[in-house]
Design an enzyme around this catalytic site. Sequence first.
Site, mmCIF file in Angstrom:
data_model
loop_
_atom_site.group_PDB
_atom_site.id
_atom_site.type_symbol
_atom_site.label_atom_id
_atom_site.label_comp_id
_atom_site.label_asym_id
_atom_site.label_seq_id
_atom_site.Cartn_x
_atom_site.Cartn_y
_atom_site.Cartn_z
ATOM 1 N N GLU A 1 -3.755 -10.114 -14.822
ATOM 2 C CA GLU A 1 -4.966 -9.218 -14.103
ATOM 3 C C GLU A 1 -5.330 -8.410 -15.205
ATOM 4 O OE1 GLU A 1 -3.722 -9.978 -10.054
ATOM 5 O OE2 GLU A 1 -2.328 -8.194 -10.598
ATOM 6 N N LYS B 1 -10.441 -0.878 -3.794
ATOM 7 C CA LYS B 1 -10.904 -1.547 -4.166
ATOM 8 C C LYS B 1 -11.807 -0.830 -3.255
ATOM 9 C CE LYS B 1 -6.869 -5.050 -2.398
ATOM 10 N NZ LYS B 1 -6.612 -6.090 -1.234
ATOM 11 N N ARG C 1 4.184 -1.363 -6.625
ATOM 12 C CA ARG C 1 3.842 -2.100 -5.925
ATOM 13 C C ARG C 1 4.208 -1.360 -4.152
ATOM 14 N NH1 ARG C 1 1.269 -6.380 -5.114
ATOM 15 N NH2 ARG C 1 2.914 -7.257 -3.555
ATOM 16 N N HIS D 1 -4.996 -2.880 -4.995
ATOM 17 C CA HIS D 1 -4.530 -4.109 -5.362
ATOM 18 C C HIS D 1 -3.648 -3.452 -7.012
ATOM 19 C CE1 HIS D 1 -3.627 -8.319 -7.220
ATOM 20 N NE2 HIS D 1 -3.875 -7.009 -8.084
ATOM 21 N N TYR E 1 -8.625 -13.661 -7.968
ATOM 22 C CA TYR E 1 -7.910 -14.184 -5.940
ATOM 23 C C TYR E 1 -8.139 -15.592 -6.563
ATOM 24 C CZ TYR E 1 -7.670 -9.481 -3.848
ATOM 25 O OH TYR E 1 -7.564 -7.854 -3.965
ATOM 26 N N ASN F 1 -6.630 -2.801 3.157
ATOM 27 C CA ASN F 1 -5.672 -1.770 2.617
ATOM 28 C C ASN F 1 -5.512 -1.658 1.250
ATOM 29 O OD1 ASN F 1 -5.831 -4.489 0.781
ATOM 30 N ND2 ASN F 1 -3.694 -5.350 1.777
#
Length: 153
Positions: A129, A12, A88, A118, A52, A115
């Site tokens: 995505e 990000k 993840r 993604h 999103y 954070n």
Amino acid sequence: MADLERTFVAVKPDGVQRGLVGEVISRFERRGLKLVGLKLLNVTPALAEKHYGEHKGKPFYEGLVSFITSGPVVAMVWEGRNAISLCRNVIGATNPASAAPGTIRGDLAVEIGRNLVHGSDGPESAVREVSIFFHDGELVQGWKRETDTWICE
Ligand code: IDP
Ligand code: MG
């Protein structure tokens, strides 16, 4: 490989601004995942809404869109056995304050709204995505990596 998966991962704008692109890529590489797509791009408001969309209406949505469109992101596709959950796990919990040490968010981030990374959360979102950010022709399909047999049996 029956459980071979592809997943969408992005650094990000906070990760790009903080000079953490190499650090983030390196964590997925070292884990043993294979890079099949990579680009730097600005996320437009339309692209942000597509990506999103599931969060539309939530209190943090406007801030999230303005954050993700605030500077370049690095979009990637990683491939490997169980790549979705593996990525993840490498990324860590959504809120860095409770992310485990050793994860990207647990080691390098402080707040949920900054954070760093993604990662797709399941097989359907991964397909969706990847297709939002990449055309088929932009992915490097089936390249042979000499270390593959040293990573998976
Ligand atoms: P994920 O990125 O771990 O999959 P999601 O719940 O899908 O987490 O949320 C997407 C992103 O929206 C998060 O990574 C974070 O940047 C942001 N976000 C989620 N919840 C909040 C919140 O409560 N406050 C601010 N930002 C949030
Ligand atoms: Mg998510």
